[in-house]
Design a protein around this motif. Structure first.
Motif, short mmCIF file in Angstrom:
data_model
loop_
_atom_site.label_atom_id
_atom_site.label_comp_id
_atom_site.label_asym_id
_atom_site.label_seq_id
_atom_site.Cartn_x
_atom_site.Cartn_y
_atom_site.Cartn_z
N THR A 168 0.81 -1.23 0.00
CA THR A 168 0.00 0.00 0.00
C THR A 168 0.84 1.27 0.00
N LYS A 225 -19.20 -7.05 1.25
CA LYS A 225 -20.17 -5.96 1.34
C LYS A 225 -21.59 -6.48 1.10
N SER A 229 -7.39 -4.14 -3.65
CA SER A 229 -8.13 -3.09 -2.96
C SER A 229 -8.12 -3.33 -1.45
N LEU A 230 -7.73 -2.30 -0.72
CA LEU A 230 -7.72 -2.32 0.75
C LEU A 230 -8.09 -0.93 1.24
N PRO A 231 -8.51 -0.79 2.49
CA PRO A 231 -8.75 0.56 3.02
C PRO A 231 -7.51 1.42 2.83
N GLY A 232 -7.67 2.57 2.20
CA GLY A 232 -6.54 3.44 1.93
C GLY A 232 -5.88 3.19 0.58
N ALA A 279 -13.72 -7.90 -1.23
CA ALA A 279 -14.40 -6.75 -0.61
C ALA A 279 -15.84 -6.61 -1.05
N THR A 322 -7.54 2.56 -2.86
CA THR A 322 -8.82 2.40 -3.54
C THR A 322 -8.93 3.12 -4.88
#
Length: 255
Positions: free
Chosen positions: A185, A232, A205-208, A228, A210
């Protein structure tokens, strides 16, 4: 043009290849209808949909049947996530790769994590596997089949950058088409990886992490949603099921 060649070429266009990850036929068709150019299966999502945890807990043939049902229903290329290959030895893994290619996919993700013990395959062992996988794919008529070599260094090592760079270069030299580095990341490390590895870099894709436009500017060629989206959808289903029972009323389904 074959789907294999089409999928291969998508990694070398001016645009970043944004992969939608599916876990069944409905999710695959929905992603295709939305306009995604290619689909990757998510082993996590498939396992979850069948009531299992990720990590090669389901029978490979059962997993492959779902992958085949997806390839038969969509018109865009499909890449199959086969984790570490569902085999205890190299020949079994190679056989599983060929079985996967035979159901019509255009590529695979294959990782260097060990599934039945902690740690990663040694570089030498994994490079040997990749070389022989490429050789057998070519021998069976699957030229340009996209081998996305996933390395789990960022999930398993405390300071993973140098080891990742070493593995990425070695995997490409051994026959991989691209390198998938989930967990990477840091912007500077992403840029360095894209500049120094002579093959498409795929990130998760990961938090932060995107933004497709930013990743394209950093030199990333492929970006995956991973599990993800399926997570969801499941969270949405869980929430609404609980709400229906709590309210004793179905009106929320029609809002």
């Amino acid at each position: 043009m074959s789907k294999i060649q089409q999928f291969h070429d998508l990694h070398f266009s001016q645009e970043l290849l944004f992969i939608g990850n599916a876990w069944d036929v409905l999710s695959a068709l929905t992603l295709e209808k939305a306009g995604f150019q290619a689909i990757g299966t998510t082993s996590w999502g498939i396992a979850n949909s069948l009531g299992y945890a990720d990590g090669e807990q389901i029978d490979f043939q059962r997993h492959l049947t779902i992958i085949q049902s997806i390839t038969e229903q969509v018109n865009i290329p499909v890449s199959a996530d086969i984790e570490a290959g569902y085999g205890h030895d190299e020949q079994k893994i190679i056989d599983n790769v060929l079985r996967t290619a035979d159901v019509g996919v255009a590529g695979i993700n294959i990782e260097d994590s060990l599934k039945h013990q902690a740690g990663l395959r040694s570089i030498i062992e994994h490079c040997h596997l990749l070389t022989n996988v490429r050789k057998e794919l070519d021998n069976h008529g699957y030229k340009s089949f996209f081998i996305n070599a996933r390395t789990d260094t960022y999930f398993q090592l405390e300071r993973p950058f140098e080891e990742t760079m070493t593995r990425a270069k070695a995997y490409i030299e051994s026959g991989a088409s691209g390198v998938f580095i989930p967990g990477l990341t840091d912007v500077n490390e992403i840029k360095a990886m894209a500049c120094n590895v002579n093959a498409p870099i795929n990130l998760l894709s990961l938090p932060g992490l995107t933004n497709v436009k930013l990743l394209k500017e950093l030199g990333v060629k492929r970006f995956s949603i991973g599990n993800a989206l399926s997570d969801k959808i499941i969270a949405h289903l869980t929430q609404h099921a609980a709400q229906l029972l709590k309210d004793q009323d179905t009106s929320s389904l029609y809002v």
